[in-house]
Design a protein around this motif. Structure first.
Motif, short mmCIF file in Angstrom:
data_model
loop_
_atom_site.label_atom_id
_atom_site.label_comp_id
_atom_site.label_asym_id
_atom_site.label_seq_id
_atom_site.Cartn_x
_atom_site.Cartn_y
_atom_site.Cartn_z
N ARG A 291 0.83 -1.22 0.00
CA ARG A 291 0.00 0.00 0.00
C ARG A 291 0.86 1.26 0.00
NH1 ARG A 291 -3.66 -3.06 -1.30
NH2 ARG A 291 -5.45 -3.56 -0.02
N ILE A 292 1.96 1.24 0.76
CA ILE A 292 2.85 2.40 0.79
C ILE A 292 3.46 2.63 -0.59
CG2 ILE A 292 5.01 3.30 1.78
CD1 ILE A 292 4.23 1.67 4.36
N ILE A 293 3.95 1.55 -1.21
CA ILE A 293 4.53 1.65 -2.56
C ILE A 293 3.47 2.13 -3.55
CG2 ILE A 293 5.49 0.30 -4.47
CD1 ILE A 293 6.80 -1.50 -2.29
N GLN A 294 2.26 1.62 -3.42
CA GLN A 294 1.18 1.98 -4.33
C GLN A 294 0.87 3.48 -4.26
OE1 GLN A 294 -2.61 0.32 -3.28
NE2 GLN A 294 -3.50 0.69 -5.29
N ILE A 295 0.80 4.01 -3.06
CA ILE A 295 0.49 5.44 -2.90
C ILE A 295 1.62 6.30 -3.46
CG2 ILE A 295 0.17 7.28 -1.19
CD1 ILE A 295 -1.42 5.12 0.46
N ILE A 296 2.87 5.90 -3.18
CA ILE A 296 4.02 6.65 -3.73
C ILE A 296 3.99 6.60 -5.26
CG2 ILE A 296 6.54 6.70 -3.91
CD1 ILE A 296 6.57 5.66 -0.96
N ALA A 297 3.75 5.39 -5.81
CA ALA A 297 3.70 5.23 -7.27
C ALA A 297 2.57 6.06 -7.87
CB ALA A 297 3.54 3.76 -7.62
N ALA A 298 1.42 6.07 -7.21
CA ALA A 298 0.27 6.84 -7.71
C ALA A 298 0.58 8.34 -7.72
CB ALA A 298 -0.97 6.54 -6.89
N GLU A 299 1.29 8.79 -6.69
CA GLU A 299 1.69 10.21 -6.63
C GLU A 299 2.65 10.54 -7.78
OE1 GLU A 299 0.81 12.81 -4.94
OE2 GLU A 299 -0.30 12.00 -3.25
N ILE A 300 3.61 9.65 -8.02
CA ILE A 300 4.59 9.89 -9.09
C ILE A 300 3.90 9.87 -10.45
CG2 ILE A 300 6.59 8.89 -10.28
CD1 ILE A 300 7.51 7.90 -7.46
N VAL A 301 3.09 8.84 -10.70
CA VAL A 301 2.41 8.71 -11.99
C VAL A 301 1.47 9.89 -12.23
CG1 VAL A 301 0.73 7.32 -13.28
CG2 VAL A 301 2.64 6.22 -12.14
N GLY A 302 0.81 10.37 -11.17
CA GLY A 302 -0.10 11.50 -11.30
C GLY A 302 0.59 12.78 -11.72
N SER A 303 1.89 12.88 -11.42
CA SER A 303 2.63 14.09 -11.80
C SER A 303 3.14 14.04 -13.23
CB SER A 303 3.81 14.29 -10.83
OG SER A 303 4.77 13.26 -11.02
N LEU A 304 3.03 12.86 -13.85
CA LEU A 304 3.48 12.72 -15.24
C LEU A 304 2.35 13.06 -16.20
CD1 LEU A 304 5.33 9.29 -14.84
CD2 LEU A 304 6.37 11.57 -14.88
N PRO A 305 2.68 13.61 -17.37
CA PRO A 305 1.61 13.95 -18.33
C PRO A 305 1.11 12.71 -19.06
CG PRO A 305 3.76 14.52 -19.23
CD PRO A 305 4.01 14.03 -17.82
N ASP A 306 -0.14 12.74 -19.41
CA ASP A 306 -0.74 11.72 -20.28
C ASP A 306 -0.58 10.28 -19.80
OD1 ASP A 306 -1.51 13.79 -21.95
OD2 ASP A 306 0.39 13.74 -23.04
N ARG A 307 -0.90 10.04 -18.55
CA ARG A 307 -0.93 8.67 -18.02
C ARG A 307 -2.38 8.32 -17.77
NH1 ARG A 307 3.70 7.33 -19.78
NH2 ARG A 307 5.49 8.03 -18.63
N TYR A 308 -2.85 7.28 -18.45
CA TYR A 308 -4.26 6.89 -18.38
C TYR A 308 -4.40 5.41 -18.00
CZ TYR A 308 -5.40 11.33 -20.52
OH TYR A 308 -5.54 12.66 -20.76
N HIS A 309 -5.55 5.09 -17.43
CA HIS A 309 -5.87 3.69 -17.09
C HIS A 309 -7.31 3.44 -17.51
CE1 HIS A 309 -5.44 -0.10 -14.97
NE2 HIS A 309 -6.61 0.10 -14.41
N VAL A 310 -7.58 2.25 -18.01
CA VAL A 310 -8.91 1.90 -18.49
C VAL A 310 -9.79 1.45 -17.32
CG1 VAL A 310 -10.24 0.38 -20.00
CG2 VAL A 310 -8.03 1.26 -20.75
#
Length: 199
Positions: free
Chosen positions: A124-143
């Motif tokens: 869960r800790i890794i997931q939240i950190i990864a989600a924060e990082i991915v959210g700061s990147l442009p054009d990242r989408y999930h279906v």
């Protein structure tokens, strides 16, 4: 009927998983306190059987709900299956070893079972950190399924053109944990879960 029955199975399994994990996590602490292991052996034994039963229940229910957890993609189901089986097998080997009075092996297998179980916290800790990082990147989408967006509320799936055209279809949502819409948060968490499992 099949969809309703399956939905009930997931709902009951999720409830059981949560209700069982919490007392199991608390009771297992007693198993590793030396004074209880040596001075209150009967308590250690009874609590051990209870903890192993709870461990079996949360592993099986975890495998069942993996079909719908965090989007239920293949990575999520694979992780839940592998870890659930690893916990069950470790618990079984711990049980076999204690019956053979191989105390050190019993302890080692119980430690493995609980290390696997507790890894969900690190995940869960890794997931939240990864989600924060991915959210700061442009054009990242999930279906995401349109029905899932509608089911959590906060935003109508119809705001996405593909969902307006087909309410039972899918749409790509921006992965943004700090986004304004529920779909963006769901996309960020679901999209990073498989990678967090791997790590």
């Amino acid at each position: 009927w099949a969809a309703t029955t399956k939905g009930q199975l997931y709902k009951v399994s999720m409830t059981m998983h949560i209700v069982v994990v919490i007392p199991a996590g608390i009771l297992v602490v007693l198993q590793f306190i030396p004074i209880i292991r040596y001075e209150a052996l009967i308590l250690h034994r009874i609590n051990g059987y209870l903890v192993m039963l709870l461990m079996l229940i949360f592993s099986v229910t975890g495998i069942i709900i993996s079909r719908v957890s965090f989007g239920g993609d293949f990575a999520t189901q694979t992780f839940a299956g592998v870890f659930g089986i690893a916990v069950i097998l470790s618990g079984a080997l711990a049980y076999i070893n204690i019956k053979r009075l191989q105390i050190e092996q019993h302890r080692a297998w119980m430690m493995r079972a609980w290390a696997y179980s507790a890894s969900i916290i690190t995940l869960r800790i890794i997931q939240i950190i990864a989600a924060e990082i991915v959210g700061s990147l442009p054009d990242r989408y999930h279906v995401l399924p349109c029905e899932q967006i509608d089911s959590v509320g906060g935003m109508s799936a119809a705001t996405y053109p593909s969902c307006a055209a087909d309410p039972s279809g899918y749409t790509a949502a921006k992965m943004d944990l700090n986004g304004t819409g529920v779909a963006e948060v769901m996309a960020a968490l679901q999209g990073t879960f498989g990678g967090a499992c791997l790590l």
